[in-house]
Write a protein that holds these residues in place. Structure first.
Motif, PDB file in Angstrom:
ATOM      1  N   GLY A  13     -50.346  -1.668   6.684  1.00 48.66           N
ATOM      2  CA  GLY A  13     -50.729  -0.500   7.209  1.00 48.66           C
ATOM      3  C   GLY A  13     -49.642   0.459   6.597  1.00 48.66           C
ATOM      4  O   GLY A  13     -48.526   0.039   6.326  1.00 48.66           O
ATOM      5  N   SER A  14     -50.048   1.650   6.746  1.00 46.57           N
ATOM      6  CA  SER A  14     -49.174   2.841   6.336  1.00 46.57           C
ATOM      7  C   SER A  14     -47.930   2.934   7.401  1.00 46.57           C
ATOM      8  O   SER A  14     -46.751   3.593   6.993  1.00 46.57           O
ATOM      9  N   ASP A  15     -48.386   2.789   8.597  1.00 48.58           N
ATOM     10  CA  ASP A  15     -47.097   2.810   9.692  1.00 48.58           C
ATOM     11  C   ASP A  15     -47.493   1.678  10.743  1.00 48.58           C
ATOM     12  O   ASP A  15     -48.461   1.082  10.554  1.00 48.58           O
ATOM     13  N   ALA A  16     -46.695   1.540  11.818  1.00 47.22           N
ATOM     14  CA  ALA A  16     -46.726   0.516  12.707  1.00 47.22           C
ATOM     15  C   ALA A  16     -47.924   0.176  13.184  1.00 47.22           C
ATOM     16  O   ALA A  16     -48.281  -0.879  13.640  1.00 47.22           O
ATOM     17  N   ASN A  17     -48.954   1.381  13.581  1.00 44.78           N
ATOM     18  CA  ASN A  17     -50.015   1.246  14.299  1.00 44.78           C
ATOM     19  C   ASN A  17     -51.214   1.710  13.485  1.00 44.78           C
ATOM     20  O   ASN A  17     -52.384   1.934  14.023  1.00 44.78           O
ATOM     21  N   THR A  18     -50.836   1.882  12.047  1.00 44.95           N
ATOM     22  CA  THR A  18     -52.474   2.166  11.342  1.00 44.95           C
ATOM     23  C   THR A  18     -52.531   1.132  10.165  1.00 44.95           C
ATOM     24  O   THR A  18     -51.727   0.775   9.490  1.00 44.95           O
ATOM     25  N   TYR A  19     -53.800   0.679  10.317  1.00 43.15           N
ATOM     26  CA  TYR A  19     -54.296  -0.550   9.702  1.00 43.15           C
ATOM     27  C   TYR A  19     -54.732  -0.181   8.134  1.00 43.15           C
ATOM     28  O   TYR A  19     -55.338   1.090   8.333  1.00 43.15           O
ATOM     29  N   PRO A  20     -54.649  -1.035   7.317  1.00 43.43           N
ATOM     30  CA  PRO A  20     -55.487  -0.891   6.056  1.00 43.43           C
ATOM     31  C   PRO A  20     -56.852  -0.773   6.174  1.00 43.43           C
ATOM     32  O   PRO A  20     -57.464  -1.226   7.412  1.00 43.43           O
ATOM     33  N   GLU A  21     -57.901  -0.395   5.186  1.00 44.86           N
ATOM     34  CA  GLU A  21     -59.217  -0.660   5.279  1.00 44.86           C
ATOM     35  C   GLU A  21     -59.539  -2.011   5.636  1.00 44.86           C
ATOM     36  O   GLU A  21     -58.945  -3.079   4.891  1.00 44.86           O
ATOM     37  N   GLN A  22     -60.821  -2.184   6.095  1.00 43.04           N
ATOM     38  CA  GLN A  22     -61.110  -3.489   6.168  1.00 43.04           C
ATOM     39  C   GLN A  22     -61.428  -4.190   4.854  1.00 43.04           C
ATOM     40  O   GLN A  22     -61.934  -3.409   4.148  1.00 43.04           O
ATOM     41  N   PRO A  23     -60.817  -5.599   4.740  1.00 45.35           N
ATOM     42  CA  PRO A  23     -61.546  -5.975   3.276  1.00 45.35           C
ATOM     43  C   PRO A  23     -62.794  -6.217   3.147  1.00 45.35           C
ATOM     44  O   PRO A  23     -63.633  -6.526   3.934  1.00 45.35           O
ATOM     45  N   LYS A  24     -63.260  -6.056   2.019  1.00 40.63           N
ATOM     46  CA  LYS A  24     -64.646  -6.414   1.477  1.00 40.63           C
ATOM     47  C   LYS A  24     -64.914  -7.865   1.197  1.00 40.63           C
ATOM     48  O   LYS A  24     -63.744  -8.487   0.749  1.00 40.63           O
ATOM     49  N   GLU A  25     -65.777  -8.381   1.438  1.00 45.65           N
ATOM     50  CA  GLU A  25     -65.881  -9.857   1.121  1.00 45.65           C
ATOM     51  C   GLU A  25     -65.031 -10.505   2.008  1.00 45.65           C
ATOM     52  O   GLU A  25     -64.881 -11.860   1.651  1.00 45.65           O
ATOM     53  N   GLY A  26     -64.579 -10.263   3.083  1.00 42.71           N
ATOM     54  CA  GLY A  26     -63.765 -10.988   4.074  1.00 42.71           C
ATOM     55  C   GLY A  26     -64.393 -12.172   4.745  1.00 42.71           C
ATOM     56  O   GLY A  26     -65.735 -12.560   4.756  1.00 42.71           O
ATOM     57  N   ILE A  27     -63.534 -12.609   5.656  1.00 34.44           N
ATOM     58  CA  ILE A  27     -63.933 -13.977   6.452  1.00 34.44           C
ATOM     59  C   ILE A  27     -63.789 -13.346   7.981  1.00 34.44           C
ATOM     60  O   ILE A  27     -62.653 -13.053   8.267  1.00 34.44           O
ATOM     61  N   ALA A  28     -64.787 -13.694   8.589  1.00 30.06           N
ATOM     62  CA  ALA A  28     -64.611 -13.209  10.007  1.00 30.06           C
ATOM     63  C   ALA A  28     -63.996 -14.394  10.952  1.00 30.06           C
ATOM     64  O   ALA A  28     -63.932 -15.563  10.474  1.00 30.06           O
TER      65      ALA A  28
END
Length: 369
Positions: free
Chosen positions: A214-229
């Motif tokens: 993430g860019s800061d403590a509470n900001t997440y990156p984009e959800q991964p493509k082709e990920g696993i739930a």
């Protein structure tokens, strides 16, 4: 007198009949009670992990409170290690909190199997396969910390020297995302005497690698493509033969991924050899070492399997790769479990193949327990 005698005999007969009926009722009640107790015992009979995956003779079990439970046949602990059924299949559950007593020198809790034998990569012919689903990763943590919201579900660990890890298989998912990432790490076997300079190199399987934060403590990156739930099955196979580590990852609906890594001949013997990913993640922390040319040659290695929680309560100011600043409730396990601050992994099947050249790993447990 005869009438009185007849009456006496009649009364006596009635008394004896009553006693007989009473004893018969008692016997019937006793029989029925025994039947009920048998049914209750059968109903609550524990299904142990070794009846689901019969391979526990090969491992010692480390629990999420830092203790060594030993060989886990006919064993359960409802806080950390037990069986469950999802309506179709029996699973072995490995569960461990963000904070609590840890094993060895680690900052992280684990409920994890450690192989009781070790083998030497150069002469190895050893294999581990597992099918699993991750059910939970920590609900809290600093999004800038690479290890936050992740759990290691399989390893190769060195039992000797620095006790470094030529393999760690991760699952990582940020809160609010539907899918997470599976990736694996190779940790260098550091040249020289200063192991604080060791670092990992991360390879993505499905989704992102370790470096996407993430860019800061509470900001997440984009959800991964082709990920696993969470709750989605995948399988890993680890095979080490003649110094080469071969990895295969499969999951229904996902592309099969394979990787090969030489673990007895280093490709990181100079600073120029070090990948850019590693320089960005680890060099700012002073982890800028090189690997000894022979890598893990001559060191006994062993498999590990389970839930090694990578989210802890240590401040990110210490290390933004590994220290998550997550909620631990001062080690209160019940409170952590209640609000999602734990890792939980279910295993459906697993198998291990141990070469004849493997030897006792008892020295590792003696040093670390």
């Amino acid at each position: 007198m005869k009438m009185i005698k007849k009456q006496h005999n009649l009364v006596l007969g009635l008394i004896l009949l009553s006693i007989g009926l009473l004893n018969s009722c008692k016997d019937q009640v006793k029989t029925n009670t025994n039947k009920v107790n048998t049914v209750i015992k059968d109903t609550i009979k524990v299904k142990y992990a070794n009846s689901v995956i019969p391979f526990f003779d090969n491992w010692k079990l480390i629990l999420g409170d830092g203790s060594n439970a030993g060989i886990a046949n006919n064993f359960e602990n409802k806080d950390f290690f037990y069986t469950t059924n999802d309506g179709k299949t029996d699973w072995v559950v490995f569960k461990t909190p963000n904070g609590g007593d840890t094993h060895g020198t680690s900052n992280n809790t684990r409920t994890e199997l450690a192989q009781i034998k070790k083998w030497y990569p150069k002469t190895a012919n050893d294999k581990l396969t597992a099918t699993l689903k991750v059910m939970n990763v920590s609900a809290t943590g600093d999004a800038r910390v690479a290890a936050t919201h992740s759990v290691v579900v399989g390893q190769i660990h060195s039992a000797d020297a620095f006790e470094n890890e030529p393999l760690k298989i991760f699952y990582k998912k940020y809160p609010g995302h539907d899918k997470g990432s599976v990736f694996w790490h190779y940790e260098i076997n550091t040249a020289g005497d200063d192991n604080s300079k060791r670092w990992d190199y991360s390879s993505a399987v499905w989704g992102n690698d370790f470096s996407v934060v993430g860019s800061d403590a509470n900001t997440y990156p984009e959800q991964p493509k082709e990920g696993i739930a969470l709750g989605e099955e995948f399988t890993y196979t680890i095979e080490v033969k003649n110094g080469i580590m071969n990895l295969t990852f499969t999951s229904p609906g996902h592309e099969t991924k394979t990787f090969t890594k030489n673990i007895i001949q280093s490709e990181y013997t100079t600073v120029a050899d070090i990948p850019e990913q590693t320089k960005q993640l680890f060099f700012p922390k002073g982890q800028d070492g090189v690997e000894r040319p022979e890598a893990y040659t001559g060191e006994g290695c062993f498999f590990k399997l389970g839930a090694y929680n990578q989210t802890n309560g240590k401040s990110p100011d210490v290390n933004k790769n590994w220290c998550s600043g997550a909620q631990t409730h001062n080690g209160d396990i019940a409170k952590q479990y209640a609000d999602g601050n734990y890792a939980e992994v279910w295993f459906k099947t697993a198998s291990i193949s141990v070469s004849d050249a493997a030897v006792s790993n008892e020295g590792y447990f003696t040093k670390n327990d």
